[in-house]
Design a protein around this motif. Structure first.
Motif: not given
Length: 108
Positions: A89-90, A92
């Protein structure tokens, strides 16, 4: 000459270091087969464990049979890392970027 070829990428360099430590040979060409240079099942297990710990991946033991050279294994490892990055994800990804510049170990 192809059997003693030096690493061309960072991934090949890391794998060459790990292979060298596990097998006990100073220089291993990226096209040398694990089994031709003295590798066997017990060393294979040690090799996969060392790779997984150092690179934080989940390479399986059968990878040695499917990709018995550093060059082949590096391609597989790079594909695994790319897939892992693409699945992030962004949030992460930003956490990874932030910890990459830090000296503190990251939590998985």
């Amino acid at each position: 000459a192809e059997e003693t070829a030096a690493p061309r990428t960072d991934t090949e360099e890391v794998l060459a270091e790990i292979w060298s430590d596990v097998i006990g040979i100073d220089r291993i060409g990226i096209h040398s087969s694990f089994f031709d240079i003295g590798g066997h099942s017990l060393l294979g297990l040690r090799l996969i464990t060392a790779i997984n710990e150092r690179l934080h991946i989940a390479l399986r033991l059968h990878a040695i049979f499917e990709t018995p050279t550093i060059a082949q294994m590096a391609a597989t490892v790079e594909d695994m890392l790319i897939a892992e990055i693409e699945a992030m994800t962004d949030t992460e990804a930003m956490q990874l970027i932030e910890t990459e510049g830090s000296d503190e170990p990251r939590e998985d």
